[in-house]
Design a protein around this motif. Structure first.
Motif, mmCIF file in Angstrom:
data_model
loop_
_atom_site.group_PDB
_atom_site.id
_atom_site.type_symbol
_atom_site.label_atom_id
_atom_site.label_comp_id
_atom_site.label_asym_id
_atom_site.label_seq_id
_atom_site.Cartn_x
_atom_site.Cartn_y
_atom_site.Cartn_z
ATOM 1 N N UNK A 205 22.677 20.237 29.953
ATOM 2 C CA UNK A 205 21.978 21.114 29.020
ATOM 3 C C UNK A 205 22.783 22.385 28.762
ATOM 4 N N UNK A 206 23.314 22.991 29.819
ATOM 5 C CA UNK A 206 24.125 24.208 29.665
ATOM 6 C C UNK A 206 25.392 23.925 28.861
ATOM 7 N N UNK A 207 26.009 22.793 29.124
ATOM 8 C CA UNK A 207 27.220 22.416 28.387
ATOM 9 C C UNK A 207 26.927 22.334 26.898
ATOM 10 N N UNK A 208 25.839 21.682 26.535
ATOM 11 C CA UNK A 208 25.456 21.565 25.132
ATOM 12 C C UNK A 208 25.194 22.939 24.518
ATOM 13 N N UNK A 209 24.553 23.824 25.275
ATOM 14 C CA UNK A 209 24.189 25.150 24.750
ATOM 15 C C UNK A 209 25.410 26.000 24.439
ATOM 16 N N UNK A 210 26.437 25.946 25.279
ATOM 17 C CA UNK A 210 27.587 26.823 25.048
ATOM 18 C C UNK A 210 28.451 26.340 23.886
ATOM 19 N N UNK A 211 28.214 25.113 23.409
ATOM 20 C CA UNK A 211 28.974 24.603 22.266
ATOM 21 C C UNK A 211 28.382 25.048 20.927
ATOM 22 N N UNK A 212 27.164 25.591 20.931
ATOM 23 C CA UNK A 212 26.492 25.958 19.691
ATOM 24 C C UNK A 212 27.256 27.018 18.887
ATOM 25 N N UNK A 213 27.690 28.144 19.488
ATOM 26 C CA UNK A 213 28.422 29.142 18.687
ATOM 27 C C UNK A 213 29.691 28.586 18.046
ATOM 28 N N UNK A 214 30.399 27.719 18.754
ATOM 29 C CA UNK A 214 31.610 27.114 18.188
ATOM 30 C C UNK A 214 31.270 26.251 16.982
ATOM 31 N N UNK A 215 30.166 25.522 17.068
ATOM 32 C CA UNK A 215 29.734 24.686 15.949
ATOM 33 C C UNK A 215 29.394 25.525 14.725
ATOM 34 N N UNK A 216 28.720 26.645 14.933
ATOM 35 C CA UNK A 216 28.330 27.499 13.808
ATOM 36 C C UNK A 216 29.544 28.173 13.173
ATOM 37 N N UNK A 217 30.544 28.521 13.981
ATOM 38 C CA UNK A 217 31.788 29.077 13.438
ATOM 39 C C UNK A 217 32.455 28.058 12.524
#
Length: 256
Positions: A205-217
């Motif tokens: 779950x934490x791994x998925x969460x930290x990828x969110x800002x990169x996806x939005x960039x």
């Protein structure tokens, strides 16, 4: 980072972030392919459960942006227009997610990759493979169910929708918004399903969460490209990317 992740190294997390920026860029440009790119790349250096969990939250958040880019009212209208596809997708994501640990990986990759590659390749060659409009409702149900079946076990349910949108020659803005709406509701169903299966817990779950800002960039950069594409180029880019995605799914099936 070491205290947050036990099974993942710093280089794995860093590489995953770079991949997600690229995947977000492609999604921003043509409206899809983020899960395809992420699963494809992640499978080279991450366990299957971590790869699937990693794409869930970035997919959810980026689809919120894509679905509501033109506002709330157009998104609701699109949801009504594609309600059959949505219902089929959501129901069968919830059902097939329970089979994540049982479905042979090679089987579903081939069953998805081969028809997608053949259809998109034929369209690139100019062959007339459009679905007949009098069968639109039936096609929506069937393709929605297919997308849901694959979505629950792989996190990928976009290609059947793309096949449908190409068949009805949907305009660029409508096609991108339709993808965003369908993918968003599917992403919510996928998250709910795997909160239930236990996949989205702890480190995953934490791994998925930290990828969110990169996806939005990546999405923000991709939007700039999308706004410059005319209908013809958008359709060709979509067809070409579908072929590449299908071939990659087939490659993964045989390479394990």
């Amino acid at each position: 980072m070491d205290s947050l992740f036990v099974t993942l190294t710093l280089w794995q997390v860093g590489l995953a972030l770079a991949i997600v920026v690229f995947a977000g860029f492609v999604k921003g440009a043509v409206g899809f392919a983020m899960p395809l790119i992420m699963v494809s790349a992640f499978s080279a250096f991450l366990p299957a459960d971590v790869a699937l969990a990693g794409l869930i939250l970035p997919t959810l958040v980026t689809n919120i942006s894509q679905a509501f880019r033109q506002g709330w009212a157009p998104a609701m209208e699109t949801a009504r227009d594609y309600r059959r596809f949505l219902i089929g997708t959501v129901v069968f994501i919830l059902l097939s997610a329970q089979l994540f640990w049982l479905i042979p990986r090679m089987g579903y990759l081939l069953l998805l990759g081969v028809p997608v590659t053949l259809f998109a390749g034929a369209q690139l060659l100019g062959l007339p493979l459009a679905l007949k409009l009098e069968h639109r409702a039936r096609a929506e149900w069937v393709l929605g169910v297919i997308g849901g079946l694959y979505g629950g076990v792989s996190g990928i349910w976009g290609p059947p929708l793309l096949v449908y949108l190409l068949s009805i020659n949907a305009p660029k803005i409508q096609a991108v918004r339709a993808q965003g709406v369908v993918f968003l509701i599917g992403a919510i169903a996928l998250l709910a399903a795997h909160l239930g299966t236990g996949l989205m817990q702890g480190e995953r779950l934490w791994f998925s969460a930290i990828l969110v800002p990169a996806a939005m960039l990546g999405m923000a950069l991709g939007y700039r490209v999308q706004d410059r594409l005319d209908q013809v180029r958008f359709r060709r880019w979509t067809q070409a990317l579908l072929v590449a995605s299908g071939l990659n799914l087939i490659r993964q099936a045989f390479m394990g």
